[in-house]
Design a protein around this motif. Structure first.
Motif, PDB file in Angstrom:
ATOM      1  N   LEU A 162      46.871 -29.709  43.147  1.00 55.82           N
ATOM      2  CA  LEU A 162      48.154 -29.900  43.820  1.00 55.82           C
ATOM      3  C   LEU A 162      48.579 -31.366  43.834  1.00 55.82           C
ATOM      4  N   GLU A 163      47.638 -32.276  44.058  1.00 53.97           N
ATOM      5  CA  GLU A 163      48.002 -33.700  44.072  1.00 53.97           C
ATOM      6  C   GLU A 163      48.580 -34.125  42.734  1.00 53.97           C
ATOM      7  N   SER A 164      47.967 -33.661  41.642  1.00 52.48           N
ATOM      8  CA  SER A 164      48.475 -33.979  40.310  1.00 52.48           C
ATOM      9  C   SER A 164      49.859 -33.391  40.097  1.00 52.48           C
ATOM     10  N   GLU A 165      50.093 -32.160  40.597  1.00 53.10           N
ATOM     11  CA  GLU A 165      51.396 -31.524  40.425  1.00 53.10           C
ATOM     12  C   GLU A 165      52.488 -32.274  41.191  1.00 53.10           C
ATOM     13  N   VAL A 166      52.143 -32.817  42.351  1.00 48.38           N
ATOM     14  CA  VAL A 166      53.141 -33.524  43.158  1.00 48.38           C
ATOM     15  C   VAL A 166      53.342 -34.948  42.653  1.00 48.38           C
ATOM     16  N   PHE A 167      52.251 -35.693  42.452  1.00 44.51           N
ATOM     17  CA  PHE A 167      52.351 -37.123  42.160  1.00 44.51           C
ATOM     18  C   PHE A 167      52.061 -37.484  40.698  1.00 44.51           C
ATOM     19  N   GLY A 168      51.578 -36.536  39.888  1.00 43.85           N
ATOM     20  CA  GLY A 168      51.283 -36.820  38.490  1.00 43.85           C
ATOM     21  C   GLY A 168      49.879 -37.367  38.303  1.00 43.85           C
ATOM     22  N   HIS A 169      49.501 -37.568  37.048  1.00 43.65           N
ATOM     23  CA  HIS A 169      48.194 -38.159  36.768  1.00 43.65           C
ATOM     24  C   HIS A 169      48.237 -38.899  35.434  1.00 43.65           C
ATOM     25  N   LEU A 170      47.228 -39.757  35.228  1.00 41.48           N
ATOM     26  CA  LEU A 170      47.081 -40.474  33.966  1.00 41.48           C
ATOM     27  C   LEU A 170      46.033 -39.790  33.101  1.00 41.48           C
ATOM     28  N   ARG A 171      46.180 -39.952  31.836  1.00 43.29           N
ATOM     29  CA  ARG A 171      45.220 -39.385  30.889  1.00 43.29           C
ATOM     30  C   ARG A 171      43.808 -39.875  31.193  1.00 43.29           C
ATOM     31  N   GLY A 172      42.854 -38.930  31.249  1.00 40.39           N
ATOM     32  CA  GLY A 172      41.457 -39.277  31.491  1.00 40.39           C
ATOM     33  C   GLY A 172      41.092 -39.462  32.943  1.00 40.39           C
ATOM     34  N   SER A 173      42.042 -39.240  33.855  1.00 33.54           N
ATOM     35  CA  SER A 173      41.756 -39.460  35.274  1.00 33.54           C
ATOM     36  C   SER A 173      40.835 -38.403  35.850  1.00 33.54           C
ATOM     37  N   PHE A 174      40.741 -37.242  35.199  1.00 31.55           N
ATOM     38  CA  PHE A 174      39.795 -36.201  35.600  1.00 31.55           C
ATOM     39  C   PHE A 174      39.586 -35.270  34.414  1.00 31.55           C
ATOM     40  N   THR A 175      38.584 -34.413  34.504  1.00 30.25           N
ATOM     41  CA  THR A 175      38.274 -33.503  33.402  1.00 30.25           C
ATOM     42  C   THR A 175      39.468 -32.598  33.122  1.00 30.25           C
ATOM     43  N   GLY A 176      39.905 -32.587  31.884  1.00 32.57           N
ATOM     44  CA  GLY A 176      41.050 -31.761  31.508  1.00 32.57           C
ATOM     45  C   GLY A 176      42.355 -32.522  31.455  1.00 32.57           C
ATOM     46  N   ALA A 177      42.368 -33.776  31.934  1.00 31.93           N
ATOM     47  CA  ALA A 177      43.602 -34.576  31.893  1.00 31.93           C
ATOM     48  C   ALA A 177      43.703 -35.245  30.527  1.00 31.93           C
ATOM     49  N   ILE A 178      44.187 -34.502  29.545  1.00 27.51           N
ATOM     50  CA  ILE A 178      44.210 -35.000  28.161  1.00 27.51           C
ATOM     51  C   ILE A 178      45.473 -35.799  27.859  1.00 27.51           C
ATOM     52  N   ASN A 179      46.469 -35.714  28.742  1.00 19.20           N
ATOM     53  CA  ASN A 179      47.705 -36.479  28.580  1.00 19.20           C
ATOM     54  C   ASN A 179      48.199 -36.954  29.937  1.00 19.20           C
ATOM     55  N   ASP A 180      49.048 -37.984  29.925  1.00 16.92           N
ATOM     56  CA  ASP A 180      49.716 -38.375  31.157  1.00 16.92           C
ATOM     57  C   ASP A 180      50.624 -37.241  31.618  1.00 16.92           C
TER      58      ASP A 180
END
Length: 464
Positions: free
Chosen positions: A210-228
């Protein structure tokens, strides 16, 4: 300093000289002309002289309260954008001023960017306001809603009123009453109508995402985050962010949402620097939010920041003839889409629709009408065309949803574990009018779990 070409003098009413200097300097650097006053009497005299359309007003003044001053200003010039300045301990008073007509409020201490964003929001609203009477006051019904019942006319009036400000709107109502439609109506009637409208269902997303869905994430910030990833808050920049099922939000994320509301900044997962965004927040729930606060499931400080202007959507059973108006409008539209011809409801169907409890509200009504249109040619909807299970909802023929019996052991005999799970969940959903949050509370699981399971079942059913 070069003044903005279309800038008018901003009136600043603040009794602390040092803060006067700080706010005035920030505004003048940005190209605004500013007139400063230290008392309510001086402020009203300057307001009459300047005819300022934007007023920065401190909540506590030595001779009068900010609320009293604002009421005088808005009585004389209703189009004025009043931006309230308040200390952190007076947020409840600021919320009261928002409900009384303030455009926005700033909580001390705030930085230059937050101040300038509030001014720009006010200027944008002022540019939009001359067109408002043509859109929103001449027509009693507010698109995309249908219905002229007194309770809904009150809702339309409140939407029109709150759309003129930056106030956070908190929509409540049973599942299926049209909370997202209400949020869209606020957005489309506001100065932000040209910006994006981004809706996010907090109950349909796993807590860890949910945090990623609301605020976004950077590539590599967690497992499965293959893109910004751009989160919903950034995607809504310049427009409106609608947070549905807000009471399903994890407490840890509620803390970050509160900071976002206070600073207008977001920090994507994995990022080190925050970024500014300019969004209006609208949220909704089918729970009682104050009860969630009492139970410790929703932060009290976040509640008071979000629950500025409450809008309650009535259930369909309390909307009188709206059920007939909605049905006859939608049945024609649906028939056109399916290549059929329907024009009206038979008298017996009208009587039946008026008497039904509609636990699923407008969403249930739409489902019933779609079923009729797909399976029949028309031209009039008769009782024989209605789904058989709808007749079971008649008050004289069946108990209310909460009184219906649970699944029995005989129903589960010989079933696999997966089949039993589906039967139990679907039974709970049926008894709660298809409300996922209510069924989740009864089964003591998260709402996101039920959303995911139902989506998986629908995919499996389509493959059969």
């Amino acid at each position: 300093m070069t003044l903005k070409p279309d800038s008018e003098t901003i009136l600043l009413v603040e009794d602390t000289p040092s803060l006067q200097m700080i706010y005035r300097a920030a505004l003048m650097r940005a190209g605004y002309a500013v007139e400063c006053c230290g008392t309510a009497a001086e402020g009203m005299a300057a307001f009459h002289r300047l005819n300022s359309q934007i007023v920065l007003l401190d909540l506590m003044l030595p001779d009068r309260t900010g609320l009293e001053v604002m009421e005088d200003i808005l009585r004389e010039a209703p189009q004025t954008c009043v931006i309230v300045i308040t200390a952190n301990g007076s947020i409840n008073k600021a919320v009261e001023m928002m409900r009384a007509g303030a455009h926005e409020f700033l909580v001390k201490p705030f930085d230059d960017q937050r101040l300038l964003a509030a001014i720009e929001n006010a200027r944008k609203a002022l540019r939009h306001r001359p067109q408002a009477p043509r859109d929103v006051s001449a027509v009693p019904v507010l698109a995309p809603f249908i219905g002229h019942s007194p309770t809904m006319l009150e809702v339309y009036d409140k939407i029109r009123s709150v759309a003129r400000s930056m106030a956070t709107v908190f929509i409540t109502g049973e599942s299926g009453t049209g909370k997202e439609l209400c949020a869209e109506a606020v957005h489309q009637t506001s100065a932000r109508a040209g910006g994006p409208f981004v809706a996010l269902n907090c109950g349909a997303i796993p807590v860890d995402l949910l945090e990623s869905e609301v605020f976004g994430h950077l590539r590599g910030s967690f497992t499965g985050a293959i893109n910004d990833k751009i989160g919903a808050a950034a995607a809504a920049d310049g427009g409106t962010l609608f947070l549905d099922e807000i009471c399903e939000m994890d407490l840890n994320l509620q803390t970050k949402l509160l900071r976002f509301l206070q600073t207008s900044t977001i920090t994507p997962v994995g990022a080190t620097k925050p970024r500014k965004v300019n969004v209006r927040i609208i949220c909704a729930t089918n729970r009682n939010p104050l009860e969630e606060v009492r139970r410790g499931r929703f932060r009290e400080d976040l509640y008071y920041r979000l629950h500025v202007v409450p809008v309650h959507l009535p259930p369909l059973r309390e909307r009188g003839e709206d059920v007939i108006e909605i049905s006859e409008r939608l049945i024609v539209q649906m028939a056109r889409e399916e290549g059929h011809v329907f024009t009206s409801l038979a008298p017996r169907v009208k009587d039946l629709f008026r008497s039904l409890p509609w636990p699923g509200n407008v969403r249930q009504l739409i489902n019933v009408l779609r079923n009729v249109v797909v399976l029949n040619e028309g031209p009039q909807v008769t009782v024989e065309m209605l789904p058989p299970d709808l007749l079971a909802d008649r008050p004289t023929l069946a108990p209310a949803p909460e009184e219906r019996p649970h699944v029995t052991m005989q129903d589960l005999s010989g079933r696999t574990l997966a089949q039993i799970e589906r039967i139990v969940i679907e039974d709970a959903l049926a008894r709660h009018g298809d409300s996922v949050p209510k069924a989740a509370r009864e089964l003591d699981v998260s709402a996101s779990t039920l959303y995911r399971k139902r989506e998986a079942w629908e995919k499996a059913d389509r493959k059969k």
